[in-house]
Scaffold this motif. Sequence first.
Motif, mmCIF file in Angstrom:
data_model
loop_
_atom_site.group_PDB
_atom_site.id
_atom_site.type_symbol
_atom_site.label_atom_id
_atom_site.label_comp_id
_atom_site.label_asym_id
_atom_site.label_seq_id
_atom_site.Cartn_x
_atom_site.Cartn_y
_atom_site.Cartn_z
ATOM 1 N N ILE A 27 -14.392 14.774 2.414
ATOM 2 C CA ILE A 27 -13.027 14.608 3.005
ATOM 3 C C ILE A 27 -12.478 13.192 2.471
ATOM 4 C CG2 ILE A 27 -13.601 15.827 4.956
ATOM 5 C CD1 ILE A 27 -13.406 13.131 6.819
ATOM 6 N N ASP A 28 -11.197 13.097 2.219
ATOM 7 C CA ASP A 28 -10.704 11.881 1.668
ATOM 8 C C ASP A 28 -10.346 10.739 2.848
ATOM 9 O OD1 ASP A 28 -8.181 12.388 2.798
ATOM 10 O OD2 ASP A 28 -7.534 13.118 0.961
ATOM 11 N N VAL A 29 -10.104 9.586 2.673
ATOM 12 C CA VAL A 29 -9.970 8.595 3.922
ATOM 13 C C VAL A 29 -8.812 8.933 4.422
ATOM 14 C CG1 VAL A 29 -11.382 6.868 2.646
ATOM 15 C CG2 VAL A 29 -8.887 6.967 2.205
ATOM 16 N N HIS A 30 -7.652 9.524 4.062
ATOM 17 C CA HIS A 30 -6.643 10.009 4.826
ATOM 18 C C HIS A 30 -6.847 10.636 5.933
ATOM 19 C CE1 HIS A 30 -3.790 7.680 2.202
ATOM 20 N NE2 HIS A 30 -4.574 8.203 1.285
ATOM 21 N N ASP A 39 -21.361 -6.219 9.345
ATOM 22 C CA ASP A 39 -20.704 -7.475 9.760
ATOM 23 C C ASP A 39 -19.382 -7.739 9.002
ATOM 24 O OD1 ASP A 39 -22.816 -7.996 11.568
ATOM 25 O OD2 ASP A 39 -23.832 -9.069 10.026
ATOM 26 N N TYR A 40 -19.549 -7.075 7.854
ATOM 27 C CA TYR A 40 -18.414 -7.204 6.714
ATOM 28 C C TYR A 40 -17.124 -6.188 7.162
ATOM 29 C CZ TYR A 40 -21.536 -10.220 4.334
ATOM 30 O OH TYR A 40 -22.392 -11.240 4.151
ATOM 31 N N ALA A 41 -17.517 -5.107 7.461
ATOM 32 C CA ALA A 41 -16.388 -3.964 7.518
ATOM 33 C C ALA A 41 -16.895 -3.019 8.725
ATOM 34 C CB ALA A 41 -16.079 -3.342 6.178
ATOM 35 N N SER A 42 -16.104 -2.471 9.611
ATOM 36 C CA SER A 42 -16.703 -1.659 10.406
ATOM 37 C C SER A 42 -15.456 -0.874 11.190
ATOM 38 C CB SER A 42 -17.722 -1.741 11.267
ATOM 39 O OG SER A 42 -17.431 -2.990 12.284
ATOM 40 N N CYS A 80 -20.417 5.557 3.847
ATOM 41 C CA CYS A 80 -20.884 4.265 3.510
ATOM 42 C C CYS A 80 -20.121 3.419 2.667
ATOM 43 C CB CYS A 80 -22.159 4.727 2.656
ATOM 44 S SG CYS A 80 -21.370 5.201 0.817
ATOM 45 N N HIS A 81 -20.511 2.550 1.895
ATOM 46 C CA HIS A 81 -19.438 1.594 1.450
ATOM 47 C C HIS A 81 -18.582 2.175 0.237
ATOM 48 C CE1 HIS A 81 -19.232 -2.784 -0.876
ATOM 49 N NE2 HIS A 81 -18.186 -2.442 -0.091
ATOM 50 N N HIS A 82 -19.235 2.804 -0.695
ATOM 51 C CA HIS A 82 -18.220 3.258 -1.856
ATOM 52 C C HIS A 82 -18.223 4.941 -1.950
ATOM 53 C CE1 HIS A 82 -16.927 -0.544 -3.333
ATOM 54 N NE2 HIS A 82 -18.032 -0.959 -3.347
ATOM 55 N N GLY A 83 -19.169 5.522 -1.228
ATOM 56 C CA GLY A 83 -19.485 6.921 -1.295
ATOM 57 C C GLY A 83 -20.586 7.368 -2.133
ATOM 58 N N GLU A 119 -12.852 2.165 0.502
ATOM 59 C CA GLU A 119 -11.536 2.976 0.160
ATOM 60 C C GLU A 119 -10.623 2.978 1.536
ATOM 61 O OE1 GLU A 119 -8.776 5.302 -2.281
ATOM 62 O OE2 GLU A 119 -10.180 3.853 -2.589
ATOM 63 N N TYR A 120 -11.442 3.386 2.537
ATOM 64 C CA TYR A 120 -10.737 3.320 3.908
ATOM 65 C C TYR A 120 -9.735 2.234 4.131
ATOM 66 C CZ TYR A 120 -9.922 4.515 8.724
ATOM 67 O OH TYR A 120 -9.243 4.663 10.073
ATOM 68 N N ALA A 121 -10.520 1.136 4.005
ATOM 69 C CA ALA A 121 -10.011 -0.321 4.094
ATOM 70 C C ALA A 121 -8.724 -0.540 3.324
ATOM 71 C CB ALA A 121 -10.926 -1.348 4.050
ATOM 72 N N ARG A 122 -8.838 -0.062 1.972
ATOM 73 C CA ARG A 122 -7.821 -0.476 1.136
ATOM 74 C C ARG A 122 -6.561 0.478 1.276
ATOM 75 N NH1 ARG A 122 -5.906 1.493 -3.836
ATOM 76 N NH2 ARG A 122 -7.405 3.338 -4.071
ATOM 77 N N VAL A 123 -6.813 1.762 1.695
ATOM 78 C CA VAL A 123 -5.578 2.464 1.719
ATOM 79 C C VAL A 123 -5.085 2.906 3.290
ATOM 80 C CG1 VAL A 123 -5.952 3.517 -0.339
ATOM 81 C CG2 VAL A 123 -6.757 4.796 1.430
ATOM 82 N N VAL A 124 -6.174 2.649 4.441
ATOM 83 C CA VAL A 124 -5.743 3.527 5.601
ATOM 84 C C VAL A 124 -5.612 2.322 6.437
ATOM 85 C CG1 VAL A 124 -6.377 4.644 7.478
ATOM 86 C CG2 VAL A 124 -6.759 5.533 5.149
ATOM 87 N N ASP A 125 -6.598 1.308 6.772
ATOM 88 C CA ASP A 125 -6.817 0.218 7.710
ATOM 89 C C ASP A 125 -7.435 -0.927 6.989
ATOM 90 O OD1 ASP A 125 -6.786 -1.115 9.909
ATOM 91 O OD2 ASP A 125 -7.903 0.088 11.077
ATOM 92 N N GLY A 126 -6.774 -2.067 6.596
ATOM 93 C CA GLY A 126 -7.391 -2.896 6.103
ATOM 94 C C GLY A 126 -7.759 -4.025 7.089
#
Length: 118
Positions: free
Chosen positions: A9-12, A36-39, A76-79, A106-113
Amino acid sequence: MSAPQVPEIDVHELGRRLKSSRSFILLDVRESWELDYASISDSRLKVVPTSRLAQLGVQAFSDEVQRKDADIFVICHHGVRSASVTEWMRAQGWTNVFSVRGGISEYARVVDGSIGKY
């Protein structure tokens, strides 16, 4: 002959699912230090690091995740790890498991930074 495609599935789509009240499991297979960096904060999130899966196999999963018909989105981090885990789970008999294409990066980049990046 080409290798079979891992269902994704894509991040959208993940973003839409997270905003819904639909039942599913978001299975994060990153290592604990990465959280700790992204969740993503959501009650449907289950964290099972790939290293734990490598040690324990299916026993690393809670009863909820062990249900072979559960709707599961692996991130995961990049898929890359999520694709591997998705492929492995499908080989073990899960029927509704999908890798999140592009991962949390990708989720952080295009959906929720606001969830963080690394």
